[in-house]
Write a protein that holds these residues in place. Structure first.
Motif, PDB file in Angstrom:
ATOM      1  N   ILE A 275      17.800  22.259   7.903  1.00  0.00           N
ATOM      2  CA  ILE A 275      18.805  21.290   8.369  1.00  0.00           C
ATOM      3  C   ILE A 275      19.026  20.187   7.337  1.00  0.00           C
ATOM      4  N   CYS A 276      17.938  19.707   6.731  1.00  0.00           N
ATOM      5  CA  CYS A 276      18.077  18.625   5.733  1.00  0.00           C
ATOM      6  C   CYS A 276      18.064  19.191   4.312  1.00  0.00           C
ATOM      7  N   LYS A 277      18.211  20.483   4.207  1.00  0.00           N
ATOM      8  CA  LYS A 277      18.192  21.193   2.912  1.00  0.00           C
ATOM      9  C   LYS A 277      16.969  20.778   2.099  1.00  0.00           C
ATOM     10  N   ASN A 278      15.857  20.698   2.792  1.00  0.00           N
ATOM     11  CA  ASN A 278      14.572  20.375   2.185  1.00  0.00           C
ATOM     12  C   ASN A 278      14.468  19.000   1.543  1.00  0.00           C
ATOM     13  N   THR A 279      15.391  18.104   1.889  1.00  0.00           N
ATOM     14  CA  THR A 279      15.311  16.772   1.291  1.00  0.00           C
ATOM     15  C   THR A 279      14.638  15.779   2.240  1.00  0.00           C
ATOM     16  N   GLY A 280      14.572  16.140   3.526  1.00  0.00           N
ATOM     17  CA  GLY A 280      13.998  15.221   4.506  1.00  0.00           C
ATOM     18  C   GLY A 280      15.025  14.211   5.009  1.00  0.00           C
ATOM     19  N   TRP A 281      16.239  14.213   4.418  1.00  0.00           N
ATOM     20  CA  TRP A 281      17.266  13.237   4.793  1.00  0.00           C
ATOM     21  C   TRP A 281      18.603  13.914   5.092  1.00  0.00           C
ATOM     22  N   ILE A 282      19.371  13.313   5.996  1.00  0.00           N
ATOM     23  CA  ILE A 282      20.684  13.856   6.360  1.00  0.00           C
ATOM     24  C   ILE A 282      21.720  12.731   6.265  1.00  0.00           C
ATOM     25  N   THR A 283      22.814  12.983   5.551  1.00  0.00           N
ATOM     26  CA  THR A 283      23.874  11.965   5.415  1.00  0.00           C
ATOM     27  C   THR A 283      24.808  12.027   6.619  1.00  0.00           C
ATOM     28  N   ILE A 284      25.026  10.881   7.281  1.00  0.00           N
ATOM     29  CA  ILE A 284      25.938  10.932   8.424  1.00  0.00           C
ATOM     30  C   ILE A 284      27.149   9.997   8.319  1.00  0.00           C
ATOM     31  N   SER A 285      27.184   9.147   7.298  1.00  0.00           N
ATOM     32  CA  SER A 285      28.404   8.349   7.134  1.00  0.00           C
ATOM     33  C   SER A 285      28.524   7.788   5.726  1.00  0.00           C
ATOM     34  N   GLY A 286      29.753   7.344   5.424  1.00  0.00           N
ATOM     35  CA  GLY A 286      29.997   6.611   4.197  1.00  0.00           C
ATOM     36  C   GLY A 286      30.249   5.164   4.598  1.00  0.00           C
TER      37      GLY A 286
END
Ligand code: PHE
Length: 346
Positions: A275-286
């Motif tokens: 889900i986080c493409k292995n980064t541990g973080w998810i972008t949800i807005s600018g």
């Protein structure tokens, strides 16, 4: 008339009653015997000529009573039969499965919108709307997107008339519209949910029609730190109290500095997962601090007023929240898929 004759009439009556199957046949029989020219009626009128009136009368009476008794009995029997037939035909089979009544449910995007609206309202924001058919002026010009900026390209934006009227490519034009209304005098706190359009090729993560929720705060003291605090509240509200947030530097022409706002992955809690493409973080807005040029063009003195703005992708939030992995699911009309959303609710 004699006893014999009476008996034969009576036995004939018996046979006739035995053969009666319907109420209307019974009526016919009644008129055959008791009508104006009926057999029994005629027998009765024969009493005048009878030699022995008493015994004649008794014989007619016997026939008449027999007829009446049989009539009553048959009538009762037929009525009962009719009632039973009716009960049988109107019987409700309670073992039959019931007809399913389909129940509607709120559109999942609408639910996310309402949830975010009430959160922002609780923080003193107003909900405003803007047109989906927009002018270049609000969609680009007043937002510091110079002529020739790639986003203005007709390959990215749906133009309706020449190069002036278009389908808004984001909800940010509502920022410009709201600031112009504020006339550089009043602080602003708004969110604007709505449909937006881009000439994207549709795939699992892109849709030419999607939704955003825009936010704008303008005040005399408003900093990037306030934006961070606000984003933190939103993220925790949406994804739980243990949700962490971070900003990454980015670029938008209408904010300076600009950021991408990330939440810690709610699935793997930062460990790394698909889900986080292995980064541990998810972008949800600018988001970002409103650019001085934008403030100026929209009538707010950048020396006095400051503000921040953000734009959430609503489908992205709904997909993450409800585990939906194809954005097209929101826009097709397959009831089975739409129905499946219901089951994902709390
Ligand atoms: N309008 C930007 C977009 O569509 C998002 C955004 C809104 C960025 C407000 C900064 C401030 O990607």
């Amino acid at each position: 008339m004699n006893e014999e004759k009476v008996e034969s009439i009576i036995s004939e009556i018996n046979t006739k009653f035995e053969n009666v199957k319907e109420i209307n046949e019974l009526q016919l029989l009644k008129s055959e015997y008791l009508g104006k020219k009926g057999i029994i009626t005629e027998m009765q009128s024969g009493i005048k000529e009878a030699a022995d009136k008493k015994s004649y009368g008794m014989m007619v009476n016997k026939v008449r009573t027999t007829f009446n008794d049989l009539y009553e009995e048959k009538l009762k029997e037929l009525n009962e039969l009719e009632l039973n037939r009716k009960l049988e035909s109107e019987k409700i089979d309670i073992t039959l499965p019931a007809t399913k009544i389909r129940q509607g449910s709120p559109n999942i995007l609408e639910k996310v919108v309402e949830d975010m609206e009430s959160l922002f309202m609780s923080m003193g924001y107003d909900v405003v709307e803007g047109p989906e058919i927009e002018e270049d002026l609000y969609n680009f010009e007043l937002l510091n997107l110079p002529k020739g900026h790639p986003a203005r390209d007709s390959q990215d934006t749906f133009y309706l008339e020449g190069d002036k009227i278009l389908l808004r490519s984001h909800t940010s034009p509502v920022q410009a519209r709201t600031m112009l209304k504020g006339k550089g005098e009043t602080p602003i706190r708004i969110v604007c949910p709505g449909k937006t359009y881009r000439r994207d090729d549709d795939d699992a993560t892109h849709s030419h029609n999607f939704m955003q929720i825009e936010g704008l705060l303008i005040d005399k003291k408003a900093t990037l730190a306030d934006l961070k605090g606000t984003f933190d509240v939103v993220a925790k509200h949406l994804f739980g109290d243990d949700c962490k947030t971070r900003f990454r530097p980015s670029y938008y022409p209408f904010t300076e500095p600009s950021v991408e706002t990330d939440i810690s992955c709610f699935k793997c809690k930062g460990e790394g997962c698909p889900i986080c493409k292995n980064t541990g973080w998810i972008t949800i807005s600018g988001a970002g601090v409103v650019h001085p040029n934008v403030l100026k063009m929209c009538g707010y003195d950048p020396e006095v007023w400051h503000g921040f703005a953000f734009g959430f992708g609503l489908e992205r939030i709904a997909m993450l929240k409800y585990g939906i992995n194809d954005i097209r699911t929101f826009y097709n009309t397959d009831l089975r898929e739409i129905k499946a959303f219901d089951r994902r609710e709390d």
